[in-house]
Design an enzyme around this catalytic site. Structure first.
Site, PDB file in Angstrom:
ATOM      1  N   MET A 118     115.465  26.112  91.740  1.00  0.00           N
ATOM      2  CA  MET A 118     114.808  27.094  92.602  1.00  0.00           C
ATOM      3  C   MET A 118     113.419  27.446  92.067  1.00  0.00           C
ATOM      4  O   MET A 118     112.436  26.863  92.467  1.00  0.00           O
ATOM      5  CB  MET A 118     115.686  28.363  92.734  1.00  0.00           C
ATOM      6  CG  MET A 118     116.983  28.136  93.483  1.00  0.00           C
ATOM      7  SD  MET A 118     116.747  27.682  95.217  1.00  0.00           S
ATOM      8  CE  MET A 118     116.031  29.175  95.865  1.00  0.00           C
ATOM      9  N   CYS A 119     113.363  28.406  91.186  1.00  0.00           N
ATOM     10  CA  CYS A 119     112.073  28.933  90.753  1.00  0.00           C
ATOM     11  C   CYS A 119     111.272  27.955  89.902  1.00  0.00           C
ATOM     12  O   CYS A 119     110.048  27.921  90.000  1.00  0.00           O
ATOM     13  CB  CYS A 119     112.277  30.257  90.037  1.00  0.00           C
ATOM     14  SG  CYS A 119     113.043  31.492  91.133  1.00  0.00           S
ATOM     15  N   ILE A 120     111.945  27.160  89.085  1.00  0.00           N
ATOM     16  CA  ILE A 120     111.224  26.148  88.309  1.00  0.00           C
ATOM     17  C   ILE A 120     110.683  25.075  89.242  1.00  0.00           C
ATOM     18  O   ILE A 120     109.514  24.679  89.153  1.00  0.00           O
ATOM     19  CB  ILE A 120     112.126  25.541  87.213  1.00  0.00           C
ATOM     20  CG1 ILE A 120     112.594  26.631  86.245  1.00  0.00           C
ATOM     21  CG2 ILE A 120     111.417  24.408  86.485  1.00  0.00           C
ATOM     22  CD1 ILE A 120     111.476  27.457  85.623  1.00  0.00           C
TER      23      ILE A 120
END
Length: 182
Positions: A118-120
């Site tokens: 997700m965020c990475i």
């Protein structure tokens, strides 16, 4: 002045054992991130901490003002290190992250943190699209198992798939030991 920055994304208490959204390998990933943090500080690189907080108190994790939404002690910011608060998956969306990097003349990033898929993933793709030279320390990132329809996907497979996709066109994806050796 270094043109390199270490971006530490969402290494927050809720992702650790006992937290609201525990990830597989969170401790090991944070240990590797801490090693990279020590090296970045020694080199004089810019270090930027990104902290996710949902805007609603009924969020499943990272609720506003909670201990779970705080940055984990293993990678606690030093007084002079910027902390970017985000409310979206992408660390660049509606935050001062890009202007912080640009104000420091940064051209290359190493990204670590959570969640891999997700965020990475979102930050890495955005950073590459903005023209930064991006490296992801794959063993300084953590995630969790997922399901898609009837298919159960292990955390290791989620992580490997994400890293393979990023390595294909968005970033150099390397181990912490390899980064520290250079």
């Amino acid at each position: 002045m270094s043109k390199h920055a270490l971006i530490i994304i969402d290494i927050q208490n809720d992702y650790f054992p006992g937290g609201k959204w525990a990830l597989e390998g969170a401790d090991q990933a944070a240990d590797n991130a801490a090693r990279l943090l020590t090296a970045a500080r020694a080199r004089g690189d810019l270090v930027v901490h990104v902290r996710h907080e949902f805007e609603s108190a009924d969020a499943p994790f990272f609720t506003p003002g909670s201990a779970g939404a705080q940055i984990h002690a293993k990678v606690a910011p030093a007084n002079n290190e910027p902390v970017v608060l985000k409310h979206n998956v992408n660390s660049f969306r509606d935050t001062p992250l890009k202007s912080t990097l640009d104000d420091h003349g940064i051209t290359a990033l190493t990204i670590v943190g959570s969640m891999s898929h997700m965020c990475i993933d979102a930050a890495t793709r955005a950073a590459a699209d903005f023209g930064y030279d991006v490296t992801v320390a794959h063993d300084a990132c953590a995630t969790l198992p997922l399901a898609f329809h009837s298919k159960q996907v292990t955390a290791a497979d989620v992580h490997a798939s994400t890293m393979a996709a990023l390595a294909f066109a968005y970033a150099k994806v390397v181990a912490t030991d390899d980064l520290l050796a250079h």
